[in-house]
Design a protein around this motif. Structure first.
Motif, PDB file in Angstrom:
ATOM      1  N   ALA A 195      -1.561   9.494 -20.679  1.00 36.90           N
ATOM      2  CA  ALA A 195      -2.615   9.806 -19.713  1.00 36.90           C
ATOM      3  C   ALA A 195      -2.237   9.394 -18.294  1.00 36.90           C
ATOM      4  N   ARG A 196      -2.719  10.186 -17.320  1.00 37.56           N
ATOM      5  CA  ARG A 196      -2.631   9.801 -15.908  1.00 37.56           C
ATOM      6  C   ARG A 196      -3.940   9.103 -15.552  1.00 37.56           C
ATOM      7  N   VAL A 197      -3.846   7.853 -15.122  1.00 37.74           N
ATOM      8  CA  VAL A 197      -5.038   7.030 -14.906  1.00 37.74           C
ATOM      9  C   VAL A 197      -5.133   6.628 -13.440  1.00 37.74           C
ATOM     10  N   LEU A 198      -6.325   6.802 -12.871  1.00 33.44           N
ATOM     11  CA  LEU A 198      -6.623   6.319 -11.527  1.00 33.44           C
ATOM     12  C   LEU A 198      -7.596   5.151 -11.657  1.00 33.44           C
ATOM     13  N   GLN A 199      -7.171   3.998 -11.181  1.00 29.78           N
ATOM     14  CA  GLN A 199      -8.012   2.801 -11.251  1.00 29.78           C
ATOM     15  C   GLN A 199      -8.639   2.543  -9.881  1.00 29.78           C
ATOM     16  N   ILE A 200      -9.937   2.256  -9.895  1.00 29.38           N
ATOM     17  CA  ILE A 200     -10.686   2.026  -8.662  1.00 29.38           C
ATOM     18  C   ILE A 200     -11.265   0.620  -8.677  1.00 29.38           C
ATOM     19  N   SER A 201     -11.012  -0.130  -7.610  1.00 26.63           N
ATOM     20  CA  SER A 201     -11.641  -1.446  -7.479  1.00 26.63           C
ATOM     21  C   SER A 201     -11.861  -1.737  -6.000  1.00 26.63           C
ATOM     22  N   ALA A 202     -12.862  -2.548  -5.714  1.00 23.54           N
ATOM     23  CA  ALA A 202     -13.173  -2.865  -4.320  1.00 23.54           C
ATOM     24  C   ALA A 202     -12.118  -3.776  -3.706  1.00 23.54           C
ATOM     25  N   SER A 203     -11.510  -4.624  -4.523  1.00 26.09           N
ATOM     26  CA  SER A 203     -10.465  -5.537  -4.059  1.00 26.09           C
ATOM     27  C   SER A 203      -9.359  -5.582  -5.099  1.00 26.09           C
ATOM     28  N   ILE A 262      -0.877  -5.902   5.649  1.00 26.62           N
ATOM     29  CA  ILE A 262      -0.706  -5.111   4.435  1.00 26.62           C
ATOM     30  C   ILE A 262      -0.689  -3.637   4.824  1.00 26.62           C
ATOM     31  N   THR A 263       0.074  -2.830   4.106  1.00 23.97           N
ATOM     32  CA  THR A 263       0.150  -1.397   4.379  1.00 23.97           C
ATOM     33  C   THR A 263      -1.180  -0.738   4.034  1.00 23.97           C
ATOM     34  N   LEU A 264      -1.752   0.000   4.998  1.00 21.08           N
ATOM     35  CA  LEU A 264      -3.052   0.624   4.793  1.00 21.08           C
ATOM     36  C   LEU A 264      -2.930   2.141   4.711  1.00 21.08           C
ATOM     37  N   ASN A 265      -3.745   2.726   3.820  1.00 23.07           N
ATOM     38  CA  ASN A 265      -3.922   4.178   3.712  1.00 23.07           C
ATOM     39  C   ASN A 265      -2.655   4.926   3.305  1.00 23.07           C
ATOM     40  N   ASN A 266      -1.682   4.199   2.791  1.00 26.96           N
ATOM     41  CA  ASN A 266      -0.462   4.804   2.252  1.00 26.96           C
ATOM     42  C   ASN A 266      -0.070   4.067   0.979  1.00 26.96           C
ATOM     43  N   GLN A 267       0.413   4.817   0.007  1.00 20.75           N
ATOM     44  CA  GLN A 267       0.771   4.206  -1.271  1.00 20.75           C
ATOM     45  C   GLN A 267       1.932   3.240  -1.114  1.00 20.75           C
ATOM     46  N   THR A 268       1.822   2.107  -1.785  1.00 17.38           N
ATOM     47  CA  THR A 268       2.883   1.112  -1.785  1.00 17.38           C
ATOM     48  C   THR A 268       3.055   0.581  -3.203  1.00 17.38           C
ATOM     49  N   SER A 269       4.220   0.043  -3.494  1.00 18.69           N
ATOM     50  CA  SER A 269       4.478  -0.516  -4.822  1.00 18.69           C
ATOM     51  C   SER A 269       4.252  -2.018  -4.794  1.00 18.69           C
ATOM     52  N   VAL A 270       3.380  -2.494  -5.669  1.00 14.48           N
ATOM     53  CA  VAL A 270       3.112  -3.927  -5.795  1.00 14.48           C
ATOM     54  C   VAL A 270       3.572  -4.355  -7.183  1.00 14.48           C
ATOM     55  N   ASP A 271       4.746  -4.958  -7.244  1.00 15.00           N
ATOM     56  CA  ASP A 271       5.337  -5.358  -8.531  1.00 15.00           C
ATOM     57  C   ASP A 271       5.445  -4.174  -9.491  1.00 15.00           C
ATOM     58  N   GLY A 272       5.756  -2.997  -8.940  1.00 16.32           N
ATOM     59  CA  GLY A 272       5.925  -1.810  -9.767  1.00 16.32           C
ATOM     60  C   GLY A 272       4.668  -0.990  -9.973  1.00 16.32           C
ATOM     61  N   VAL A 273       3.521  -1.485  -9.493  1.00 13.24           N
ATOM     62  CA  VAL A 273       2.250  -0.762  -9.623  1.00 13.24           C
ATOM     63  C   VAL A 273       1.988   0.005  -8.332  1.00 13.24           C
ATOM     64  N   ASN A 274       1.691   1.302  -8.439  1.00 14.44           N
ATOM     65  CA  ASN A 274       1.402   2.122  -7.262  1.00 14.44           C
ATOM     66  C   ASN A 274      -0.019   1.844  -6.772  1.00 14.44           C
ATOM     67  N   VAL A 275      -0.115   1.267  -5.578  1.00 12.73           N
ATOM     68  CA  VAL A 275      -1.404   0.850  -5.030  1.00 12.73           C
ATOM     69  C   VAL A 275      -1.571   1.430  -3.628  1.00 12.73           C
ATOM     70  N   THR A 276      -2.766   1.942  -3.346  1.00 14.23           N
ATOM     71  CA  THR A 276      -3.119   2.319  -1.978  1.00 14.23           C
ATOM     72  C   THR A 276      -4.299   1.467  -1.539  1.00 14.23           C
ATOM     73  N   TYR A 277      -4.085   0.694  -0.464  1.00 18.85           N
ATOM     74  CA  TYR A 277      -5.146  -0.116   0.121  1.00 18.85           C
ATOM     75  C   TYR A 277      -5.770   0.684   1.265  1.00 18.85           C
ATOM     76  N   ASP A 281       1.126   6.168 -16.560  1.00 19.92           N
ATOM     77  CA  ASP A 281       1.124   6.729 -15.203  1.00 19.92           C
ATOM     78  C   ASP A 281      -0.152   6.241 -14.517  1.00 19.92           C
ATOM     79  N   LEU A 282      -0.040   5.142 -13.786  1.00 20.56           N
ATOM     80  CA  LEU A 282      -1.206   4.446 -13.233  1.00 20.56           C
ATOM     81  C   LEU A 282      -1.132   4.387 -11.715  1.00 20.56           C
ATOM     82  N   THR A 283      -2.255   4.700 -11.077  1.00 21.00           N
ATOM     83  CA  THR A 283      -2.399   4.567  -9.630  1.00 21.00           C
ATOM     84  C   THR A 283      -3.658   3.761  -9.345  1.00 21.00           C
ATOM     85  N   VAL A 284      -3.591   2.880  -8.356  1.00 23.06           N
ATOM     86  CA  VAL A 284      -4.740   2.055  -7.975  1.00 23.06           C
ATOM     87  C   VAL A 284      -5.194   2.437  -6.575  1.00 23.06           C
TER      88      VAL A 284
END
Length: 387
Positions: free
Chosen positions: A2-10, A51-66, A37-40
């Motif tokens: 599955a392709r998973v999009l994770q949403i959290s406030a922080s 911190i990088t804002l509004n662009n995807q970055t890798s945090v310990d291998g996890v794709n995160v967009t702040y 296949d995970l994106t945060v």
């Protein structure tokens, strides 16, 4: 998969929020390693420093967009409800690309807009409320939460496919309290378990170091520990308490003053925030973990302590009766006399202490290994994606 999009406030490294931030990130690292296949999508709330804002970055291998968030709604809280137009725009553009939406927490804008859009596009949703819907937590700021839930969340919940809870008790209480018909699954938090041969053996030496490790906040009941240490001093039980953590500055200052007024500066030490090697060292140099919380969802600190072979003495408001059932520690009411007896027993009975220390490690290893926990999440995500 599955392709998973994770949403959290922080999200990590917003460490000042407490253990859940690290728990979610550690789980995500394992899930990615196992091929998910995970994106945060999150905001930069509670993160100090650049911190990088509004662009995807890798945090310990996890794709995160702040995403940045507006302060226009500061009256709703010290981070303005995390209202983020840029996050909303990204969700509208990209949410349909994902098979499952995983929502962390509820009382902020990112989970709300993600839930609405997922339901609009009929994408399966799993909500990890992290204890935020427990009746005891809902009672905090009840008026605001009641309006918020009834006006904004209730309608969306009727469409939600899945809920995830930490314990069966949390599931039953929440489903009943909110009259939810949602399907649910019980998956506890997990932690990395060090191999036993890497542990320093926590043997009774006749002197006991107590450890509090966690957020500094009135709900944690740290002033109760001061009363316990005062009682131990009066009956000549020589133990020391180390308090590790950061949080509410006003509360912390009041605790330090209380320690001075109680003449306990030689027995209670405030060490500030520890992470990484410093946290590892303090856990290895402690003997017993204590947490007299007045309301706990699911404490990561309890699990961490047991993984270092520390017996735990916790309040019944930690909602973790399995600790006592598995001889990993003691669960008590907020009665100073009961806590004095429990600590006195540990000090005076090395054999019982050593057995409890060993049982704590076995219990957490058998039930909360993050690698085993991650498999349950993978199974759940794939089930939702295929149904």
């Amino acid at each position: 998969m599955a392709r998973v999009l994770q949403i959290s406030a922080s999200y990590y490294p917003a460490l000042k929020i407490g253990g859940p931030i690290t728990a979610v990130h550690n789980l995500n690292k394992i899930l990615v390693q196992k091929g998910l296949d995970l994106t945060v999508y999150t905001t930069n709330a509670h993160i100090d420093g650049p911190i990088t804002l509004n662009n995807q970055t890798s945090v310990d291998g996890v794709n995160v967009t702040y995403f940045d968030f507006s302060t226009a709604l500061d009256f709703m809280g010290n981070t303005g409800w995390q209202y983020s137009p840029s996050l909303k725009k990204a969700l509208i553009e990209n949410i349909a690309k994902y098979d499952v939406i995983h929502i962390i927490g509820l009382w902020s804008y990112p989970p709300l807009i993600a839930l609405r859009l997922a339901n609009k596009y009929k994408i399966p949703v799993i909500i990890s409320a992290h204890g935020s819907l427990k009746p005891e937590h809902f009672a905090t700021k009840h008026f605001k939460k009641s309006i918020y839930y009834n006006m904004l969340l209730k309608k969306q919940f009727k469409k939600t496919v899945f809920m995830q809870y930490f314990t069966q008790d949390e599931a039953l209480d929440t489903q009943s309290f909110f009259k939810l018909n949602s399907k649910y699954i019980v998956i506890p938090n997990g932690i990395n378990i060090l191999p036993e041969n890497e542990q320093i053996v926590n043997q009774h030496t006749g002197y006991i170091n107590l450890l509090y490790l966690g957020r500094i906040h009135p709900v944690k009941g740290i002033e109760f520990l001061v009363a316990v240490l005062d009682g131990l001093k009066r009956i000549n039980i020589n133990v020391k308490l180390k308090i590790v953590g950061t949080g509410d500055t006003e509360y912390l200052n009041s605790l330090k003053l209380l320690v001075v007024e109680s003449d306990l500066t030689d027995r209670i030490e405030f060490l500030g925030f520890f992470d990484g090697e410093k946290k590892d060292r303090i856990l290895k140099n402690s003997n017993v973990f204590v947490l007299p919380s007045y309301n706990e969802a699911f404490s990561m600190s309890i699990l961490e302590a047991m993984s270092y072979k520390l017996p735990v003495i916790i309040s019944d408001k930690c909602y973790f009766p399995e600790v006592e059932k598995n001889n990993a520690g003691v669960v008590l009411h907020h009665d100073v006399g009961l806590w004095l007896k429990a600590i006195e027993l540990i000090v005076n009975d090395p054999e019982a202490f050593n057995k409890m220390s060993s049982d704590a490690y076995v219990f957490v290893k058998n039930n909360y290994d993050i690698h085993q926990i991650s498999l349950k999440y993978l199974e759940c995500f794939n089930y939702l994606a295929s149904n």
